[in-house]
Design an enzyme around this catalytic site. Structure first.
Site, PDB file in Angstrom:
ATOM      1  N   GLY A  72       0.787  -1.226   0.000  1.00 20.55           N
ATOM      2  CA  GLY A  72       0.000   0.000   0.000  1.00 20.55           C
ATOM      3  C   GLY A  72       0.818   1.274   0.000  1.00 20.55           C
ATOM      4  N   THR A  73       1.879   1.316   0.797  1.00 22.11           N
ATOM      5  CA  THR A  73       2.675   2.543   0.885  1.00 22.11           C
ATOM      6  C   THR A  73       3.328   2.880  -0.448  1.00 22.11           C
ATOM      7  OG1 THR A  73       3.078   2.314   3.261  1.00 22.11           O
ATOM      8  CG2 THR A  73       4.663   3.624   2.010  1.00 22.11           C
ATOM      9  N   ASN A 152      -9.003   3.543   7.640  1.00 18.82           N
ATOM     10  CA  ASN A 152      -8.404   2.434   8.378  1.00 18.82           C
ATOM     11  C   ASN A 152      -8.623   2.513   9.890  1.00 18.82           C
ATOM     12  OD1 ASN A 152      -6.519   4.657   7.573  1.00 18.82           O
ATOM     13  ND2 ASN A 152      -5.286   3.777   9.195  1.00 18.82           N
ATOM     14  N   GLN A 180      -8.028  -0.835   2.624  1.00 20.16           N
ATOM     15  CA  GLN A 180      -8.919  -1.464   3.599  1.00 20.16           C
ATOM     16  C   GLN A 180     -10.182  -2.044   2.969  1.00 20.16           C
ATOM     17  OE1 GLN A 180      -8.463  -2.209   6.738  1.00 20.16           O
ATOM     18  NE2 GLN A 180      -6.567  -1.098   7.120  1.00 20.16           N
ATOM     19  N   SER A 200      -3.256  -3.578  -1.102  1.00 17.41           N
ATOM     20  CA  SER A 200      -2.214  -4.324  -0.402  1.00 17.41           C
ATOM     21  C   SER A 200      -2.715  -5.720  -0.053  1.00 17.41           C
ATOM     22  CB  SER A 200      -1.802  -3.588   0.873  1.00 17.41           C
ATOM     23  OG  SER A 200      -0.739  -4.251   1.516  1.00 17.41           O
ATOM     24  N   HIS A 202      -1.707  -7.893   2.453  1.00 20.94           N
ATOM     25  CA  HIS A 202      -1.744  -8.393   3.827  1.00 20.94           C
ATOM     26  C   HIS A 202      -2.994  -7.981   4.601  1.00 20.94           C
ATOM     27  CE1 HIS A 202      -0.430  -4.868   6.417  1.00 20.94           C
ATOM     28  NE2 HIS A 202      -0.172  -4.401   5.214  1.00 20.94           N
ATOM     29  N   THR A 238      12.776  -7.453 -10.257  1.00 21.21           N
ATOM     30  CA  THR A 238      12.146  -8.754 -10.484  1.00 21.21           C
ATOM     31  C   THR A 238      10.906  -8.907  -9.613  1.00 21.21           C
ATOM     32  OG1 THR A 238      14.304  -9.721 -10.992  1.00 21.21           O
ATOM     33  CG2 THR A 238      12.515 -11.250 -10.448  1.00 21.21           C
ATOM     34  N   CYS A 326       0.432   1.972  11.758  1.00 25.08           N
ATOM     35  CA  CYS A 326       1.631   2.698  11.358  1.00 25.08           C
ATOM     36  C   CYS A 326       1.980   3.818  12.325  1.00 25.08           C
ATOM     37  CB  CYS A 326       1.461   3.255   9.945  1.00 25.08           C
ATOM     38  SG  CYS A 326       1.168   1.960   8.723  1.00 25.08           S
TER      39      CYS A 326
END
Length: 387
Positions: A72-73, A152, A180, A200, A202, A238, A326
């Site tokens: 995400g970042t 979030n 989210q 993202s 995760h 890669t 975060c």
């Protein structure tokens, strides 16, 4: 040792066993570089292409509009900074909100140092922007709008499709941080009218360190990495094939279950609220019930300081948070709650974020709600005794 009840899925979610198995299979069998032309490379490329097509179909995009990233970042930074730098000749004004994730807000601060002007839209007490504020902020010099899909910390949903409509004939590029919302809420980039969308893995039971950025074809964007020609020369390096494959599997599972999951998480909220009420807690739920993410439950417990509550709950085996992961190590108040309530409002230091996900069930939720009730009542009683 007590079994931990994990209720911090908005920070990160446990990887699904099937996703981790897919990753292991790819790591042990797909050893080729997707950029190589030999058989091992072509096999790896096939896996990569299949995943890219799968993600594109999920959001109503074209396969070539998906750029794999580290999460995400990176996706947010690439979208925000890349769009601003690439389109600066058309203006230097940007619109965002005061409750964005720091991956967006800190990117905006960086751009301000580079001479860009940023308007931070306020939010109401439910964490949502007003469209009239957005319309008033929009100028001929605006080149980028970045508004998150779902917050979030409190789960507030923003009027993304309505903003997309307002920008239909405007030069500004439109980005949304959908980290989210992705997976749990169906998203269609054409219907939303966005040019850029961040995701993202995760957050949906996929691995950490992988995500993607949707980039609408024809969008002028400056990419930060320089090196090889991966991702159609847009993101050198890669590709993380095992991570991407695990991400794909996690999305496939989430997609098959999301209607049931969304209902289950809303039921969890009702269960917890009913138990809090039964136990006589003085509390308030942040955000509008039908305008928040299904899995994020933000609750204010009047008169109870959040630091004490978190420490006591951790000792009781309940894993929750006070806001964004975060900023968990920061003593600064939540910028989201400050934007919603004001700088001196007591709710800023009395709000707990509970977020649901893989592995949670009604028995756990009931147990957690009872434990939270006991701790809140105990802390409230101690405060009264001190007074």
């Amino acid at each position: 040792m007590k079994k931990t009840i994990y209720l911090d899925h908005a920070a990160t979610s446990p990887i699904h066993p099937d996703a981790s198995q897919v990753m292991l299979d790819v790591m042990t069998s797909e050893y080729g570089n997707p950029s190589s032309i030999h058989a091992a490379g072509r096999s790896a490329r096939k896996k990569l292409d299949e995943a890219r097509q799968f993600f594109a179909e999920e959001i109503g995009a074209q396969e070539r509009e998906i750029v794999f990233t580290s999460g995400g970042t990176e996706s947010d930074n690439t979208a925000v900074i890349g769009a601003a730098l690439a389109n600066a000749a058309n203006g230097r004004h940007i619109i965002t909100t005061s409750i964005e994730h720091h991956a967006v807000l800190h990117a905006m601060e960086y751009l301000e140092k580079k001479g860009f002007q940023v308007t931070y839209l306020p939010v109401n007490s439910e964490g949502q922007i007003e469209l009239r504020d957005f319309e008033e902020a929009l100028t001929d010099e605006t080149i980028l709008v970045s508004v998150m899909y779902g917050n979030n910390e409190v789960g507030a949903l923003q009027p993304i499709a309505e903003i997309g409509q307002l920008l239909k004939s405007h030069q500004a590029l439109f980005h949304t941080d959908a980290v989210q919302a992705f997976g749990l809420i169906p998203l269609d980039v054409r219907e939303l009218g966005v040019d850029l969308l961040s995701v993202s893995a995760h957050k949906i039971n996929g691995p950490r360190g992988v995500g993607f950025l949707y980039v609408k074809e024809g969008t002028k964007l400056e990419f930060p990495f320089h090196g090889g020609e991966q991702e159609r020369k847009r993101r050198a390096g890669t590709e993380n094939l095992a991570g991407i494959a695990g991400f794909k599997e996690a999305l496939a599972i989430m997609r098959a279950e999301r209607i049931d999951k969304a209902k289950l998480y809303r039921d969890f909220k009702e269960t917890m609220a009913a138990i809090f009420q039964k136990n006589g807690l003085t509390f308030e739920i942040n955000g509008s019930a039908d305008q928040t993410l299904p899995h994020v439950f933000s609750v204010r417990f009047f008169g109870v300081q959040i630091e004490q509550l978190l420490m006591n709950l951790d000792m009781e085996g309940i894993a929750v948070s006070s806001g964004s992961a975060c900023t968990a190590g920061s003593v600064a108040p939540s910028h989201v709650l400050v934007a919603m309530f004001g700088e001196d409002h007591p709710g800023i230091t009395e709000t707990l974020r509970i977020s649901f996900g893989l592995g949670n069930n009604q028995a756990e939720i009931t147990q957690a709600a009872e434990t939270i009730s006991q701790v809140v009542l105990r802390l409230a009683k101690r405060k009264e005794e001190r007074v």
